[in-house]
Design an enzyme around this catalytic site. Structure first.
Site, PDB file in Angstrom:
ATOM      1  N   PRO A  83     104.235  34.836  35.587  1.00  0.00           N
ATOM      2  CA  PRO A  83     103.864  34.210  34.317  1.00  0.00           C
ATOM      3  C   PRO A  83     102.561  34.800  33.788  1.00  0.00           C
ATOM      4  O   PRO A  83     101.642  35.066  34.560  1.00  0.00           O
ATOM      5  CB  PRO A  83     103.696  32.734  34.681  1.00  0.00           C
ATOM      6  CG  PRO A  83     104.534  32.556  35.904  1.00  0.00           C
ATOM      7  CD  PRO A  83     104.453  33.853  36.644  1.00  0.00           C
ATOM      8  N   CYS A  84     102.505  35.038  32.489  1.00  0.00           N
ATOM      9  CA  CYS A  84     101.334  35.661  31.874  1.00  0.00           C
ATOM     10  C   CYS A  84     100.200  34.649  31.761  1.00  0.00           C
ATOM     11  O   CYS A  84     100.349  33.622  31.113  1.00  0.00           O
ATOM     12  CB  CYS A  84     101.690  36.201  30.494  1.00  0.00           C
ATOM     13  SG  CYS A  84     100.296  36.920  29.616  1.00  0.00           S
ATOM     14  N   GLN A  85      99.084  34.947  32.395  1.00  0.00           N
ATOM     15  CA  GLN A  85      97.927  34.048  32.346  1.00  0.00           C
ATOM     16  C   GLN A  85      96.666  34.841  32.014  1.00  0.00           C
ATOM     17  O   GLN A  85      96.489  35.962  32.483  1.00  0.00           O
ATOM     18  CB  GLN A  85      97.697  33.380  33.713  1.00  0.00           C
ATOM     19  CG  GLN A  85      98.784  32.409  34.137  1.00  0.00           C
ATOM     20  CD  GLN A  85      98.537  31.933  35.553  1.00  0.00           C
ATOM     21  OE1 GLN A  85      98.729  32.667  36.497  1.00  0.00           O
ATOM     22  NE2 GLN A  85      98.093  30.697  35.696  1.00  0.00           N
ATOM     23  N   ASN A 123     107.118  41.144  31.797  1.00  0.00           N
ATOM     24  CA  ASN A 123     106.331  40.066  31.219  1.00  0.00           C
ATOM     25  C   ASN A 123     106.651  39.880  29.746  1.00  0.00           C
ATOM     26  O   ASN A 123     107.355  40.691  29.142  1.00  0.00           O
ATOM     27  CB  ASN A 123     104.830  40.331  31.403  1.00  0.00           C
ATOM     28  CG  ASN A 123     104.093  39.088  31.857  1.00  0.00           C
ATOM     29  OD1 ASN A 123     103.938  38.145  31.086  1.00  0.00           O
ATOM     30  ND2 ASN A 123     103.662  39.069  33.116  1.00  0.00           N
ATOM     31  N   THR A 130      96.809  39.451  25.567  1.00  0.00           N
ATOM     32  CA  THR A 130      96.101  38.444  26.367  1.00  0.00           C
ATOM     33  C   THR A 130      94.724  38.957  26.804  1.00  0.00           C
ATOM     34  O   THR A 130      94.583  40.095  27.236  1.00  0.00           O
ATOM     35  CB  THR A 130      96.930  38.050  27.603  1.00  0.00           C
ATOM     36  OG1 THR A 130      98.180  37.527  27.170  1.00  0.00           O
ATOM     37  CG2 THR A 130      96.216  36.993  28.427  1.00  0.00           C
TER      38      THR A 130
END
Length: 411
Positions: A83-85, A123, A130
């Site tokens: 998951p992109c964080q 992703n 981000t």
């Protein structure tokens, strides 16, 4: 050492959409790491692959290798879509511990400790913009990229390069690779050696450039039993307004005298709001599947019937085999399918690695590519990285200028 089997390790496996494509390309997945209990049950129900059903923060590399029955040297490929964080400002309180707890950092950890010949990281498009909000002292070299859009991808690229990998990436439109869905995803390829050229699209909207036209929704659902569709009923209000629309239409095509009534307060919101009362078109690929097709702002309705897409149609669009048995409630099944990587996109990624390894590919394909990988510009590594490095220089100059102004004011 000669590779006899193409052993792969899967991280963040979900319902195995990416993995099914990887297997189709000729790889042998030896273990899946997936923390969601129902997704893990889906894997267990449909395969004999061992599953580590835990948060990756609590899974050591040794446990992954032991469960897979592999030594480090036997791992050919690692795949996964963390998951992109952002690396958030919460890290200011927890320091390096918080930074290492980020799931993307854990993907890096596994790659660093196993050192496979190849890796694939998938992703969402948002990862390209981000920002890293914080870096601990151990990563002080990256302080100049904090708060810059795209800094997470730049950080990943530089860290992978430290481990000896050449990196290539872009934003791919799934429809360009035979998937009946215009889903855009970033795929990063890593190789312990020379850079892997990006694969050219095999399909296009008209088919003129590639010889293959995009796969349509009608083609995707061909042969489904019309009496076996599981879905969540729309409200009577939604059905009432949906009845005014035909395939390919959405709220803007409603009769003028009922548009505002149908949209309610949402009518005054900004943006295109294309998800409201949206019906699919039979002759086009599906829009990106979401985790629920019956929500007002992200509706994915059947072209003719007064219902959302069924889980069976969802599975076909994501190219899961018909025999695949998803575990959980209908809502959870929608979520598992909607979050998955389309099998065809996974196959493209796996085939890119396999063809490169065997030397069966066109080395000039990037230069001779006839259509863009996606609708967005400057998303490929050879475009993105030089542009980002210019932003770093601008940021440094801005910081130096501000520091000089503050010094002048003090003096």
């Amino acid at each position: 050492m000669k590779i006899l089997t193409y052993n792969a390790i899967s991280l963040f496996s979900g319902a195995m959409g990416l993995d099914l494509g990887i297997e189709k390309a000729g790889f042998d997945i030896k273990v899946c790491v997936e923390m969601d209990k129902l997704a893990a049950k889906t894997i267990q129900e449909n395969s004999n692959i061992p599953v580590i059903n835990k948060d990756i923060n609590k899974v050591s590399t040794e446990e992954i290798l032991q469960t897979a029955g592999l030594s480090r040297e036997e791992v050919f490929l690692v795949v996964g879509g963390p998951p992109c964080q952002a690396f958030s400002t919460a890290g200011n309180r927890k320091g390096l511990e918080d930074f290492r707890g980020n799931v993307i950092s854990n993907y890096l950890r596994v790659i660093k400790e196993i050192q496979p010949q190849f890796f694939i990281m998938e992703n969402v498009r948002g990862i390209l913009s981000t920002e890293m909000k914080y870096v601990p002292d151990e990563f002080e070299e990256y302080k100049d990229i904090v708060n810059l859009k795209g800094s997470v991808v730049y950080f990943l690229t530089k860290e992978f390069e430290k481990y000896g990998y050449s990196i290539s990436f872009t934003l791919f439109n799934s429809a360009n690779y035979g998937v009946p869905q215009k889903r855009e995803r970033v795929i990063i390829f890593g190789h312990k050696g020379e850079r892997i050229p990006l694969p050219s699209p095999t399909h296009s909207s008209t088919g003129d450039e590639t010889g293959n036209k995009w796969v349509s929704f009608s083609e995707a659902i061909q042969g489904l039993d019309p009496d076996k569709h599981d879905y969540i009923e729309l409200s009577e209000r939604m059905k009432h307004y949906l009845a005014f629309l035909s395939g390919g239409q959405y709220w803007k095509h409603l009769p003028e005298d009922i548009v505002q009534e149908a949209m309610g307060k949402s009518y005054f919101l900004g943006g295109g709001k294309t998800g409201f009362y949206r019906r699919l078109s039979y002759d086009k690929p599906s829009p990106t599947l979401v985790t629920s097709p019956s929500m007002p702002a992200t509706m994915l309705a059947h072209p003719e019937e007064l219902r959302p897409l069924s889980v069976q149609e969802y599975a076909r669009i994501q190219q899961f085999p018909d025999h695949w048995k998803f575990q959980g409630s209908i809502m959870n099944i929608y979520k598992q399918i909607g979050n998955a990587v389309p099998v065809g996109l996974g196959y493209m990624a796996g085939k890119t690695i396999m063809d490169f390894y065997k030397g069966d590919y066109d080395k000039t394909r990037e230069k001779t590519n006839k259509i863009p990988y996606s609708r967005y510009k400057n998303c490929s590594d050879f475009e993105f990285l030089p542009i980002f490095e210019k932003e770093i220089e601008k940021n440094k100059l801005s910081i130096e200028t501000n520091e000089q102004i503050e010094l002048d004011l003090i003096l």
